[in-house]
Scaffold this motif. Sequence first.
Motif, PDB file in Angstrom:
ATOM      1  N   GLN A 224      33.112  44.178  39.082  1.00 53.22           N
ATOM      2  CA  GLN A 224      33.045  42.639  39.014  1.00 53.22           C
ATOM      3  C   GLN A 224      34.381  42.296  38.856  1.00 53.22           C
ATOM      4  OE1 GLN A 224      30.019  42.567  36.108  1.00 53.22           O
ATOM      5  NE2 GLN A 224      28.169  42.743  37.096  1.00 53.22           N
ATOM      6  N   ALA A 225      35.058  43.128  37.931  1.00 50.11           N
ATOM      7  CA  ALA A 225      36.540  42.602  37.492  1.00 50.11           C
ATOM      8  C   ALA A 225      37.282  42.399  38.843  1.00 50.11           C
ATOM      9  CB  ALA A 225      37.184  43.436  36.372  1.00 50.11           C
ATOM     10  N   ARG A 226      37.122  43.543  39.808  1.00 56.40           N
ATOM     11  CA  ARG A 226      38.263  43.615  41.157  1.00 56.40           C
ATOM     12  C   ARG A 226      37.703  42.222  41.865  1.00 56.40           C
ATOM     13  NH1 ARG A 226      37.831  49.755  42.923  1.00 56.40           N
ATOM     14  NH2 ARG A 226      39.464  50.604  41.546  1.00 56.40           N
ATOM     15  N   ALA A 227      36.502  42.186  41.899  1.00 53.86           N
ATOM     16  CA  ALA A 227      35.996  40.780  42.399  1.00 53.86           C
ATOM     17  C   ALA A 227      36.568  39.631  41.917  1.00 53.86           C
ATOM     18  CB  ALA A 227      34.466  40.719  42.691  1.00 53.86           C
ATOM     19  N   ARG A 228      36.403  39.250  40.641  1.00 48.14           N
ATOM     20  CA  ARG A 228      37.198  38.010  40.121  1.00 48.14           C
ATOM     21  C   ARG A 228      38.569  38.111  40.336  1.00 48.14           C
ATOM     22  NH1 ARG A 228      33.461  39.727  35.750  1.00 48.14           N
ATOM     23  NH2 ARG A 228      35.371  40.824  34.789  1.00 48.14           N
ATOM     24  N   GLN A 235      42.148  32.392  45.138  1.00 51.23           N
ATOM     25  CA  GLN A 235      42.449  30.621  44.880  1.00 51.23           C
ATOM     26  C   GLN A 235      43.982  30.576  44.515  1.00 51.23           C
ATOM     27  OE1 GLN A 235      39.961  30.385  41.447  1.00 51.23           O
ATOM     28  NE2 GLN A 235      38.257  30.388  42.359  1.00 51.23           N
ATOM     29  N   LEU A 236      44.877  31.356  43.985  1.00 49.61           N
ATOM     30  CA  LEU A 236      46.202  31.161  43.676  1.00 49.61           C
ATOM     31  C   LEU A 236      46.852  30.992  45.123  1.00 49.61           C
ATOM     32  CD1 LEU A 236      48.546  30.986  42.013  1.00 49.61           C
ATOM     33  CD2 LEU A 236      48.761  33.671  42.095  1.00 49.61           C
ATOM     34  N   GLN A 237      46.638  31.817  46.196  1.00 47.54           N
ATOM     35  CA  GLN A 237      47.089  31.635  47.591  1.00 47.54           C
ATOM     36  C   GLN A 237      46.766  30.361  48.053  1.00 47.54           C
ATOM     37  OE1 GLN A 237      46.021  35.170  49.976  1.00 47.54           O
ATOM     38  NE2 GLN A 237      47.157  36.497  48.564  1.00 47.54           N
ATOM     39  N   THR A 238      45.288  29.833  47.912  1.00 46.86           N
ATOM     40  CA  THR A 238      45.070  28.663  48.361  1.00 46.86           C
ATOM     41  C   THR A 238      45.915  27.312  47.855  1.00 46.86           C
ATOM     42  OG1 THR A 238      43.128  29.522  48.832  1.00 46.86           O
ATOM     43  CG2 THR A 238      43.161  27.123  48.708  1.00 46.86           C
TER      44      THR A 238
END
Length: 454
Positions: A224-228, A235-238
């Motif tokens: 879950q942490a890796r997915a987040r 999102q940062l790249q976007t």
Amino acid sequence: MCLPEARPPAQTLNPLQALLQGEQGIGPLARLPEPGPEAGNGPQRRLKLWDLEEKLHCPVIGTCISMAELDKLARKLGFGHRQNTGNREFSLHVEAVGHSRQRNSVAEGLQRYLDRKYHAWVERFAKHKTDAQVRAQWQDCLLRGEVAGPLWAVCTHKAASASTRQRAYEDIHMLSHQIGAGQAADAHRLQYLEQEHARLQAEHKRQEQARLAESTVLQRELAQARARLLQQDAQLQTMEALQARLERFESGTAMVEMGQRLMQLQDSHDKLSAITRRMWELERNLKDAREEATRIAQERDEALTEREALEQLLHALDPQERMCMEAGSEACAGCENALSSRCILYVGGRASLMAQYRQLADRLGITLIHHDGGQEESLSRLPELIRGADVVLCPTDKISHNAYYHVKAHCKRVGKPCLFYKGGGVSGFAVAMARLSRGEFSLSSPRLGMEAEA
């Protein structure tokens, strides 16, 4: 190797107990010792199982033959069916010992099995010629823990004395006590270790399950942490990409680039459109050229066919070549001059060319009858005309469907040869006449022996 003590004679004994008493030399089954083969100067041959002292049968059977092997031998040799005790293994052992006391089929079967199983040991001991050598070899094998094979080899060796066999018996007897005592202590120790092992296994299993459960939870949380983290990176790249685009739009750079790109695309579109139009024109021209080539090839083939037909007709018009001694007979069906003195019915065709048809037929010496195929003349005259003609010609492209089927049906009915062909012109008529001269027909005449055209 401890045997139960004998009961008083007054008490009833079962067969196994009586056999055990006989093994110990007491009771009603006890036998007096017989002089063995080693009496005098020693045996001159190897001893058999039934030649051994009775006290040796028990250690030999019990040591040299495993219980699994004894069970198979019992089924094969036919003993062990009666069980007077609850212990089948003990019953089989005692019964095998009882059968070994004298020569019989069971004792012989056991003898063969032991010789076959311990053949290598028997051969090894056979190299020793004296009793001392045999005893020394036995002691050496005993120290190495090799007992079963050497025991059988010593007990049956022809040079082994009674004292050597007694020594082997004593060694096996004491070894069985030592092994029994050691096995009892080992059994208690083994039971304790098995219980401790089971407890440790259960404890290890509980710890392993707890560790697995904890590991599963940690792995799930880690996933879950890796997915987040991946989502945040995306999102940062976007956001960075959108920020860069926003800066370009604000500065006008993006608009300039879009205009340049649009102009490049327009130029590419114009070039592709021109190339596409040119390709369509070339494909259309290629298609027209192929159709023209096909038409020319067809015209060439037709011209060649007409030329050959005309050449054949010109050849047939030669008076010398037209002379035939068998004209009108069945033998002229395939002759190139077979049209002489025949009557041909021509159905359909072009009415304007009938004069030329008749002129060509007259030059060939053929009587030509014409029917227009129902254009002005009635189709009811066809049957009569077909009967009066020798051959029927019918151009399929210059006749109605109704007349075509009338001709075909009536020719089949009366067995008249008929040739259907394409081409209503003079050249087509000449080709048809050439085919008739070769005996080619669409519908053959059984009377003339002609075959249908393929």
